[in-house]
Design a protein around this motif. Structure first.
Motif: not given
Length: 300
Positions: A212-229
């Motif tokens: 598995a790969v466990a990313p931290g805050p990753i720019s340019g993703t929907e998750g980044f935008r949704r989670l307040g990046g």
């Protein structure tokens, strides 16, 4: 430009949109995945799209699979045009094993094999546990955890059991500290980390590696935008990360490429944390996090 120089380190190029890279410099042999086939869930956007592109730039044909077939078809055309490799867009719902089985059958019919499975499909949002609806929690668990198990089991039974293979699950560091507003996603990813280890043990004798790969805050993703990046970046929150920045999608694709290739041939059951050291040092500011959360029930 092939990358960005940050304090002596060359960070690989990325783009903030769901488009292909304008240029790329190989850090591994361009033939690293030559003539292999990768099946990528959630492959139509974000990290999944970039994984598909980087794999294809290393000689791999890909399947990108999610629920939005129209978007997948657009993305597949772009990926093939840039890389010269084949990209097959397939509509699946990872919560439904039957739809996965149909897609896997189509993959084997069209491409003849599956060498790599990337479990990337996921859903997330910020919400306090007290406001989280039962259905919202269930849905995230079904997509993230059941979806990972469903897809892994179908691919294993239909191909990996007899031919060997390679599974990389895209996880997260959310559960490491017990982060506020993330009980749903943190629980799902923690389950996936455990699943990674269990399947590595059980399926190793069949020649299947599971990591598995466990990313931290990753720019340019929907998750980044949704989670307040973007907001966190603007106020300097990432200065607490040892590498003092967010990661990018190309970096996550490189981590996945390593685990999916012969470069990691004796690695299995491992969670590769790729977060710039964020989970070690970033504040788990409960008051701040709860302050930005809505008290209304989350609905999906």
């Amino acid at each position: 430009m092939a990358g960005l120089q940050i304090k002596g380190e060359l960070v690989p190029e990325d783009v903030g949109t769901d488009d292909c890279l304008t240029s790329y410099v190989h850090i591994y042999s361009p033939d690293l995945l030559k003539d292999q086939v990768a099946f990528i869930t959630g492959g139509g956007s974000g990290i999944g799209l970039r994984i598909a592109e980087i794999f294809m730039r290393h000689g791999c044909d890909t399947v990108i699979a999610s629920r939005n077939l129209d978007k997948l078809k657009e993305v597949a055309k772009k990926l093939s045009a840039v890389t010269g490799r084949r990209c097959l867009p397939l509509c699946i719902d990872v919560r439904q094993p039957e739809s996965i089985a149909t897609a896997v059958d189509e993959t084997l019919k069209e491409l003849g094999q599956i060498d790599i499975l990337i479990n990337n499909a996921a859903g997330n949002f910020l919400c306090p546990a007290s406001a989280l609806s039962f259905n919202a929690f269930k849905t995230v668990m079904e997509i993230d955890t059941m979806g990972t198990f469903n897809t892994s089991k179908v691919v294993y039974e239909k191909w990996f059991k007899d031919h060997g293979g390679n599974i990389v699950n895209i996880s997260a560091t959310l559960g490491y500290k017990g982060q506020a507003l993330q009980v749903h996603a943190g629980s799902a990813k923690a389950a996936n980390d455990a699943m990674t280890k269990h399947l590595a043990v059980e399926w190793g004798p069949s020649g299947v590696r599971v990591n598995a790969v466990a990313p931290g805050p990753i720019s340019g993703t929907e998750g980044f935008r949704r989670l307040g990046g973007p907001t966190g970046e603007a106020v300097g929150a990432f200065q607490s990360i040892p590498l003092q920045r967010a990661g990018n999608k190309t970096e996550m694709a490189h981590c996945t490429l390593f685990l999916a290739s012969r470069a990691s041939s004796y690695v299995t059951g491992t969670i590769l944390v790729a977060d710039g050291g964020a989970w070690l040092t970033s504040a788990n500011d409960v008051s701040m996090l709860l302050g930005i959360a809505s008290s209304k029930s989350a609905k999906l």
